[in-house]
Design a protein around this motif. Sequence first.
Motif, PDB file in Angstrom:
ATOM      1  N   VAL A 288      -3.715  -7.577  -1.240  1.00 30.55           N
ATOM      2  CA  VAL A 288      -4.321  -7.058  -2.470  1.00 30.55           C
ATOM      3  C   VAL A 288      -4.443  -5.544  -2.365  1.00 30.55           C
ATOM      4  CG1 VAL A 288      -6.301  -7.119  -4.027  1.00 30.55           C
ATOM      5  CG2 VAL A 288      -5.606  -9.195  -2.807  1.00 30.55           C
ATOM      6  N   VAL A 289      -3.913  -4.830  -3.347  1.00 30.57           N
ATOM      7  CA  VAL A 289      -4.020  -3.374  -3.394  1.00 30.57           C
ATOM      8  C   VAL A 289      -4.463  -2.944  -4.783  1.00 30.57           C
ATOM      9  CG1 VAL A 289      -2.338  -2.894  -1.575  1.00 30.57           C
ATOM     10  CG2 VAL A 289      -1.540  -3.211  -3.923  1.00 30.57           C
ATOM     11  N   ARG A 290      -5.065  -1.771  -4.849  1.00 32.63           N
ATOM     12  CA  ARG A 290      -5.472  -1.191  -6.136  1.00 32.63           C
ATOM     13  C   ARG A 290      -4.594   0.033  -6.411  1.00 32.63           C
ATOM     14  NH1 ARG A 290     -10.131  -1.460  -9.267  1.00 32.63           N
ATOM     15  NH2 ARG A 290     -11.312  -2.531  -7.614  1.00 32.63           N
ATOM     16  N   ARG A 291      -4.034   0.112  -7.618  1.00 31.72           N
ATOM     17  CA  ARG A 291      -3.183   1.246  -7.981  1.00 31.72           C
ATOM     18  C   ARG A 291      -4.012   2.328  -8.664  1.00 31.72           C
ATOM     19  NH1 ARG A 291      -1.752  -2.934 -11.705  1.00 31.72           N
ATOM     20  NH2 ARG A 291      -2.268  -2.366 -13.865  1.00 31.72           N
TER      21      ARG A 291
ATOM     22  N   ALA B  65       0.829  -1.212   0.000  1.00 34.01           N
ATOM     23  CA  ALA B  65       0.000   0.000   0.000  1.00 34.01           C
ATOM     24  C   ALA B  65       0.857   1.253   0.000  1.00 34.01           C
ATOM     25  CB  ALA B  65      -0.936   0.001   1.206  1.00 34.01           C
ATOM     26  N   LEU B  66       2.000   1.216   0.670  1.00 35.30           N
ATOM     27  CA  LEU B  66       2.874   2.386   0.698  1.00 35.30           C
ATOM     28  C   LEU B  66       3.477   2.638  -0.681  1.00 35.30           C
ATOM     29  CD1 LEU B  66       4.136   4.665   2.325  1.00 35.30           C
ATOM     30  CD2 LEU B  66       5.964   3.092   3.009  1.00 35.30           C
ATOM     31  N   HIS B  67       3.793   1.582  -1.413  1.00 31.97           N
ATOM     32  CA  HIS B  67       4.289   1.764  -2.779  1.00 31.97           C
ATOM     33  C   HIS B  67       3.248   2.471  -3.652  1.00 31.97           C
ATOM     34  CE1 HIS B  67       8.169  -0.103  -2.698  1.00 31.97           C
ATOM     35  NE2 HIS B  67       7.713  -1.265  -2.266  1.00 31.97           N
ATOM     36  N   MET B  68       1.979   2.084  -3.506  1.00 32.12           N
ATOM     37  CA  MET B  68       0.919   2.730  -4.281  1.00 32.12           C
ATOM     38  C   MET B  68       0.862   4.218  -3.951  1.00 32.12           C
ATOM     39  SD  MET B  68      -0.163   0.017  -5.841  1.00 32.12           S
ATOM     40  CE  MET B  68       1.394  -0.833  -5.501  1.00 32.12           C
ATOM     41  N   ALA B  69       0.962   4.534  -2.664  1.00 36.77           N
ATOM     42  CA  ALA B  69       0.875   5.921  -2.230  1.00 36.77           C
ATOM     43  C   ALA B  69       2.084   6.734  -2.672  1.00 36.77           C
ATOM     44  CB  ALA B  69       0.736   5.968  -0.706  1.00 36.77           C
ATOM     45  N   LEU B  70       3.264   6.141  -2.586  1.00 41.56           N
ATOM     46  CA  LEU B  70       4.466   6.865  -3.004  1.00 41.56           C
ATOM     47  C   LEU B  70       4.422   7.212  -4.494  1.00 41.56           C
ATOM     48  CD1 LEU B  70       7.239   4.971  -1.012  1.00 41.56           C
ATOM     49  CD2 LEU B  70       6.626   7.386  -0.776  1.00 41.56           C
ATOM     50  N   ASP B  71       3.907   6.317  -5.311  1.00 38.44           N
ATOM     51  CA  ASP B  71       3.769   6.639  -6.734  1.00 38.44           C
ATOM     52  C   ASP B  71       2.921   7.892  -6.930  1.00 38.44           C
ATOM     53  OD1 ASP B  71       5.345   4.878  -8.111  1.00 38.44           O
ATOM     54  OD2 ASP B  71       3.713   3.604  -8.814  1.00 38.44           O
ATOM     55  N   GLU B  72       1.806   7.971  -6.215  1.00 40.45           N
ATOM     56  CA  GLU B  72       0.912   9.118  -6.369  1.00 40.45           C
ATOM     57  C   GLU B  72       1.573  10.401  -5.873  1.00 40.45           C
ATOM     58  OE1 GLU B  72      -3.518  10.609  -4.902  1.00 40.45           O
ATOM     59  OE2 GLU B  72      -3.122   8.476  -5.212  1.00 40.45           O
ATOM     60  N   VAL B  73       2.210  10.338  -4.709  1.00 42.05           N
ATOM     61  CA  VAL B  73       2.821  11.531  -4.122  1.00 42.05           C
ATOM     62  C   VAL B  73       3.998  12.018  -4.949  1.00 42.05           C
ATOM     63  CG1 VAL B  73       4.130  12.367  -2.133  1.00 42.05           C
ATOM     64  CG2 VAL B  73       2.050  11.024  -1.784  1.00 42.05           C
ATOM     65  N   ILE B  74       4.872  11.135  -5.337  1.00 39.75           N
ATOM     66  CA  ILE B  74       6.080  11.538  -6.078  1.00 39.75           C
ATOM     67  C   ILE B  74       5.711  12.124  -7.437  1.00 39.75           C
ATOM     68  CG2 ILE B  74       8.128  10.611  -7.251  1.00 39.75           C
ATOM     69  CD1 ILE B  74       8.411   8.743  -4.776  1.00 39.75           C
ATOM     70  N   THR B  75       4.742  11.524  -8.112  1.00 38.11           N
ATOM     71  CA  THR B  75       4.332  12.060  -9.415  1.00 38.11           C
ATOM     72  C   THR B  75       3.693  13.437  -9.254  1.00 38.11           C
ATOM     73  OG1 THR B  75       3.948   9.791 -10.173  1.00 38.11           O
ATOM     74  CG2 THR B  75       3.058  11.564 -11.536  1.00 38.11           C
ATOM     75  N   ALA B  76       2.910  13.621  -8.204  1.00 32.56           N
ATOM     76  CA  ALA B  76       2.320  14.944  -7.934  1.00 32.56           C
ATOM     77  C   ALA B  76       3.408  15.975  -7.662  1.00 32.56           C
ATOM     78  CB  ALA B  76       1.359  14.850  -6.751  1.00 32.56           C
ATOM     79  N   GLU B  77       4.479  15.574  -6.980  1.00 29.89           N
ATOM     80  CA  GLU B  77       5.580  16.492  -6.712  1.00 29.89           C
ATOM     81  C   GLU B  77       6.314  16.872  -7.996  1.00 29.89           C
ATOM     82  OE1 GLU B  77       6.773  17.776  -3.294  1.00 29.89           O
ATOM     83  OE2 GLU B  77       4.616  17.544  -3.649  1.00 29.89           O
TER      84      GLU B  77
END
Length: 354
Positions: free
Chosen positions: A168-171, A112-124
Amino acid sequence: MHGEYKVPGGKLVVVDLCVDEGRLKNVRVAGDFFLEPDEAILQIDDALEGAPADTDTAGLTARINAALPPSAVLFGFTGESVAIAVRRALAQATDWSDYDWQLLHEAPQPPALHMALDEVITAEVAAGRRPPTLRVWEWDSPAVIIGSFQSLSNEVDPDGVARHGVTVVRRISGGGAMFAEPQSTITYSLAVPESLVSGLSFADSYAYLDDWVLTALGDMGIKAWYQPLNDIATEIGKVAGAAQKRMVGPGGGPGAVLHHVTMSYDIDADKMLDVLRIGKEKLSDKGTRSARKRVDPLRRQTGLPREAVIEKMIDSFRSHYGLTHGQVTESEMARARELVRTKFEDAAWTARIP
């Protein structure tokens, strides 16, 4: 205006031009491709001269192809690749070498943290607060990652997931389900400014952003290619799948593109089939009868440890475009952890399409 386009698996096409009263002027095409007869390069220039500047890629390609003699031989490029380079020039697209790339490669983290990091880093990156970033993931547990628009019940077998202790996580990107295990999977993300893919179609951007890893695999003795829409394949089988998400910038301005790829270093096909529901339609679409035959691991093709494959990939990227080590900032990590709590570990998000 100056535009460049590296043909995936091929050569570099360069176009210089001006725009005068809405039409292309002083068009000069160059590159490290091969072309016969020699004078055909002038015919390509002439075909583009005077074209309306709003002509799309298909229209520019048609002009080029119509101007070339039947005997013309284009090797390492096509009329379409020249048209793409023109569109990139007009869009004032940037190139890989225009940026100071940063590498993030940190300790194993939860799915779940990997999913969140993708969103945050791309927003940055979209906000201009972070340079273009290559992030190599390390997993702390096995996971199934479903696409943003997939049905949870259609893709995942709950009994198999429970049996094997899989999360199970959703990206946030589309595409299909991926099965990942810590020592069997190589996953990376590219968070890049939208200008890097300006002038490219959605499909072309996949090939363009995958090209560096094709070179890296080639350096390891693997002949690989981009297979539309979002696979990396070899003569033996698929080795990777990609997905993308576009983010707008502040105030609706130019944004960023998240392009992430999951590569099969090794695979437990029986376990994968126990946790994923791979339908007959998907297998038929891929032209194979068995899910076991769809993926061919890098371990067998390279004979190298997983860590060595990752290091060679990073070294290849660095040698072509430069790459400095960085880290996730405290504020980025805080935002990512909040997204884990409110979104990526929330059952409502994971089952938003039941």
